[in-house]
Scaffold this active site. Sequence first.
Site, PDB file in Angstrom:
ATOM      1  N   ASP A 118      -9.009  15.416  -2.636  1.00  0.00           N
ATOM      2  CA  ASP A 118      -9.420  15.694  -4.024  1.00  0.00           C
ATOM      3  C   ASP A 118     -10.825  15.194  -4.327  1.00  0.00           C
ATOM      4  O   ASP A 118     -11.459  15.671  -5.274  1.00  0.00           O
ATOM      5  CB  ASP A 118      -8.450  15.032  -5.013  1.00  0.00           C
ATOM      6  CG  ASP A 118      -7.025  15.475  -4.795  1.00  0.00           C
ATOM      7  OD1 ASP A 118      -6.107  14.784  -5.279  1.00  0.00           O
ATOM      8  OD2 ASP A 118      -6.823  16.491  -4.103  1.00  0.00           O
ATOM      9  N   GLY A 148     -19.755  31.989  -2.008  1.00  0.00           N
ATOM     10  CA  GLY A 148     -20.437  33.031  -2.787  1.00  0.00           C
ATOM     11  C   GLY A 148     -19.477  33.818  -3.666  1.00  0.00           C
ATOM     12  O   GLY A 148     -19.628  35.026  -3.852  1.00  0.00           O
ATOM     13  N   GLY A 186      -1.407  11.096  -0.409  1.00  0.00           N
ATOM     14  CA  GLY A 186      -1.660  12.381   0.247  1.00  0.00           C
ATOM     15  C   GLY A 186      -2.495  12.200   1.498  1.00  0.00           C
ATOM     16  O   GLY A 186      -3.519  11.519   1.478  1.00  0.00           O
ATOM     17  N   ARG A 190       4.778   8.496  -0.231  1.00  0.00           N
ATOM     18  CA  ARG A 190       4.652   8.201  -1.656  1.00  0.00           C
ATOM     19  C   ARG A 190       5.928   7.415  -1.989  1.00  0.00           C
ATOM     20  O   ARG A 190       7.024   7.892  -1.710  1.00  0.00           O
ATOM     21  CB  ARG A 190       4.563   9.498  -2.477  1.00  0.00           C
ATOM     22  CG  ARG A 190       3.365  10.372  -2.088  1.00  0.00           C
ATOM     23  CD  ARG A 190       3.247  11.570  -3.019  1.00  0.00           C
ATOM     24  NE  ARG A 190       2.383  12.617  -2.506  1.00  0.00           N
ATOM     25  CZ  ARG A 190       1.067  12.645  -2.669  1.00  0.00           C
ATOM     26  NH1 ARG A 190       0.469  11.637  -3.285  1.00  0.00           N
ATOM     27  NH2 ARG A 190       0.338  13.643  -2.193  1.00  0.00           N
ATOM     28  N   THR A 233      -8.950  11.059   0.266  1.00  0.00           N
ATOM     29  CA  THR A 233      -8.172  12.087  -0.425  1.00  0.00           C
ATOM     30  C   THR A 233      -8.991  13.357  -0.466  1.00  0.00           C
ATOM     31  O   THR A 233     -10.199  13.306  -0.746  1.00  0.00           O
ATOM     32  CB  THR A 233      -7.812  11.686  -1.875  1.00  0.00           C
ATOM     33  OG1 THR A 233      -7.277  12.825  -2.555  1.00  0.00           O
ATOM     34  CG2 THR A 233      -9.008  11.146  -2.653  1.00  0.00           C
ATOM     35  N   ASP A 279      -6.486   7.319  -5.330  1.00  0.00           N
ATOM     36  CA  ASP A 279      -6.507   6.377  -6.460  1.00  0.00           C
ATOM     37  C   ASP A 279      -5.144   5.733  -6.699  1.00  0.00           C
ATOM     38  O   ASP A 279      -5.053   4.560  -7.067  1.00  0.00           O
ATOM     39  CB  ASP A 279      -7.022   7.087  -7.728  1.00  0.00           C
ATOM     40  CG  ASP A 279      -6.128   8.253  -8.132  1.00  0.00           C
ATOM     41  OD1 ASP A 279      -5.765   9.050  -7.266  1.00  0.00           O
ATOM     42  OD2 ASP A 279      -5.793   8.344  -9.329  1.00  0.00           O
ATOM     43  N   HIS A 306      -1.227  23.400   1.249  1.00  0.00           N
ATOM     44  CA  HIS A 306      -1.328  22.265   2.170  1.00  0.00           C
ATOM     45  C   HIS A 306      -2.120  22.559   3.440  1.00  0.00           C
ATOM     46  O   HIS A 306      -2.356  21.656   4.246  1.00  0.00           O
ATOM     47  CB  HIS A 306       0.077  21.769   2.513  1.00  0.00           C
ATOM     48  CG  HIS A 306       0.712  21.002   1.399  1.00  0.00           C
ATOM     49  ND1 HIS A 306       1.148  21.611   0.247  1.00  0.00           N
ATOM     50  CD2 HIS A 306       0.930  19.686   1.231  1.00  0.00           C
ATOM     51  CE1 HIS A 306       1.631  20.698  -0.570  1.00  0.00           C
ATOM     52  NE2 HIS A 306       1.509  19.516  -0.022  1.00  0.00           N
TER      53      HIS A 306
HETATM   54  P1  ADP Z   1      -2.820   8.913  -3.697  1.00  0.00           P
HETATM   55  O1  ADP Z   1      -3.105   7.556  -3.132  1.00  0.00           O
HETATM   56  O2  ADP Z   1      -3.156  10.020  -2.741  1.00  0.00           O
HETATM   57  O3  ADP Z   1      -3.380   9.085  -5.088  1.00  0.00           O
HETATM   58  P2  ADP Z   1      -0.191   8.555  -4.924  1.00  0.00           P
HETATM   59  O4  ADP Z   1      -0.712   8.731  -6.301  1.00  0.00           O
HETATM   60  O5  ADP Z   1       1.101   9.174  -4.540  1.00  0.00           O
HETATM   61  O6  ADP Z   1      -1.215   9.043  -3.822  1.00  0.00           O
HETATM   62  O7  ADP Z   1      -0.054   6.966  -4.675  1.00  0.00           O
HETATM   63  C1  ADP Z   1       0.407   6.548  -3.393  1.00  0.00           C
HETATM   64  C2  ADP Z   1       1.362   5.382  -3.556  1.00  0.00           C
HETATM   65  O8  ADP Z   1       0.701   4.280  -4.167  1.00  0.00           O
HETATM   66  C3  ADP Z   1       2.516   5.677  -4.498  1.00  0.00           C
HETATM   67  O9  ADP Z   1       3.537   6.413  -3.863  1.00  0.00           O
HETATM   68  C4  ADP Z   1       2.986   4.248  -4.823  1.00  0.00           C
HETATM   69  O10 ADP Z   1       3.738   3.714  -3.735  1.00  0.00           O
HETATM   70  C5  ADP Z   1       1.650   3.511  -4.904  1.00  0.00           C
HETATM   71  N1  ADP Z   1       1.232   3.431  -6.303  1.00  0.00           N
HETATM   72  C6  ADP Z   1       0.711   4.415  -7.061  1.00  0.00           C
HETATM   73  N2  ADP Z   1       0.465   3.967  -8.308  1.00  0.00           N
HETATM   74  C7  ADP Z   1       0.870   2.651  -8.329  1.00  0.00           C
HETATM   75  C8  ADP Z   1       0.892   1.614  -9.325  1.00  0.00           C
HETATM   76  N3  ADP Z   1       0.449   1.847 -10.566  1.00  0.00           N
HETATM   77  N4  ADP Z   1       1.354   0.386  -8.974  1.00  0.00           N
HETATM   78  C9  ADP Z   1       1.803   0.146  -7.718  1.00  0.00           C
HETATM   79  N5  ADP Z   1       1.824   1.070  -6.743  1.00  0.00           N
HETATM   80  C10 ADP Z   1       1.358   2.307  -7.047  1.00  0.00           C
HETATM   81  O1  F6P Z   2      -3.821  14.346  -3.681  1.00  0.00           O
HETATM   82  C1  F6P Z   2      -3.899  15.261  -2.642  1.00  0.00           C
HETATM   83  C2  F6P Z   2      -3.058  16.486  -2.942  1.00  0.00           C
HETATM   84  O2  F6P Z   2      -3.169  17.397  -1.886  1.00  0.00           O
HETATM   85  C3  F6P Z   2      -3.431  17.186  -4.239  1.00  0.00           C
HETATM   86  O3  F6P Z   2      -4.608  17.985  -4.108  1.00  0.00           O
HETATM   87  C4  F6P Z   2      -2.191  17.987  -4.485  1.00  0.00           C
HETATM   88  O4  F6P Z   2      -2.025  18.398  -5.831  1.00  0.00           O
HETATM   89  C5  F6P Z   2      -1.093  16.988  -4.079  1.00  0.00           C
HETATM   90  O5  F6P Z   2      -1.689  16.131  -3.116  1.00  0.00           O
HETATM   91  C6  F6P Z   2       0.128  17.622  -3.474  1.00  0.00           C
HETATM   92  O6  F6P Z   2       1.084  16.596  -3.338  1.00  0.00           O
HETATM   93  P1  F6P Z   2       2.228  16.680  -2.215  1.00  0.00           P
HETATM   94  O7  F6P Z   2       1.570  16.523  -0.882  1.00  0.00           O
HETATM   95  O8  F6P Z   2       3.117  15.524  -2.539  1.00  0.00           O
HETATM   96  O9  F6P Z   2       2.866  18.025  -2.359  1.00  0.00           O
END
Ligand code: ADP
Ligand code: F6P
Length: 322
Positions: A128, A186, A11, A72, A126, A103, A252
Amino acid sequence: MEKLAVLTSGGDCPGLNACIRAVVRKSIHEGLKVVGVRRGFAGLMERDILNLESSSVSGVIHQGGTILRTARSPLFKTKEGQKKAFETVKSLGIQGLIVIGGDGSFRGAYTLDKDWDIPTIGIPATIDNDITGSDFAIGFASAVNTALEGIDRIRDTATSHDRLFIVEVMGRASGFIALWAGLAGGVEDILIPERKTDLDEVCQKLEKGRQEGKTSSIIVVAEGDEAGDAFEIGNKIKKKIGYEIRVVVLGHLQRGGSPVALDRILATRLGSAAVDFLMEGQRGKMVGLVSDKIKIFPLEYAWKKKKEIDLGFYHLSQILAG
Ligand code: ADP
Ligand code: F6P
């Protein structure tokens, strides 16, 4: 170390360009070559790479989004995808990789480091703010401000029309944006995944406020709250106490916009520190800011240790909601 790569993944958020700028200019200052990877791990697998010069990051510090774009990429979770990424790194003589993301992106960075022997450093970015190892992630401060601007605007029309508004904010499974923007705004109540939501209790508070002359209210809901999304919660409250309700989902909007100063400074400090740590031979780690000091932690902290939320913010918001 002579050459490193940088990518943004997952994200997006305000501050990514400030961070890329710091990585590029610090690398050049240290005599390194630096390349950018477009679209996160997807670009690494597809060899979508560009050389970065100092001028590549001119005039970007205030821009939202990411000049490298992000993605992603489920394919990167497979050995086949990771092998393609590995081949790109080796064929281009890249000796270190800086991954700016959340993460999930850190899991990807961890895999490259541990399974493919590519030194990686993660920078938490992020909205979040759910990454242990740093008091704040890049993007959080800006997202809170954006959510707060929305809440302040809603306050005007709620007051004019004697209405109850339910405002939903992002955060995936965390309530940091809701808690911070709710306290700053608030608002009358804040519903977050980290605290069990009791809608009867919420309705009692609304009724008490009305008896004390309150003619409008705002409830902020984190999208991951177990009681449901803003529309579901609004319907449940309407059934219970018959308020005229309006629902606003900020969505967004919270991911865009110019980064606030705190995010620009955080992004700049962490980006520069990530280059230093890679040059020192640190790998498989994330950089963070803890009590205003640059720290480094194992990447797995990002998903193995759930980030604590300070419920004191919630209790204070309730004391002051009046
Ligand atoms: P964010 O980094 O914002 O948490 P995602 O959870 O979509 O976003 O993770 C971003 C990208 O990291 C994923 O689309 C994937 O390419 C890679 N990724 C996520 N989890 C794993 C994993 N367990 N092993 C390898 N690559 C991963
Ligand atoms: O991780 C950041 C975030 O904006 C979250 O707060 C939200 O739930 C998610 O990404 C939305 O994912 P996408 O951008 O793929 O719609």
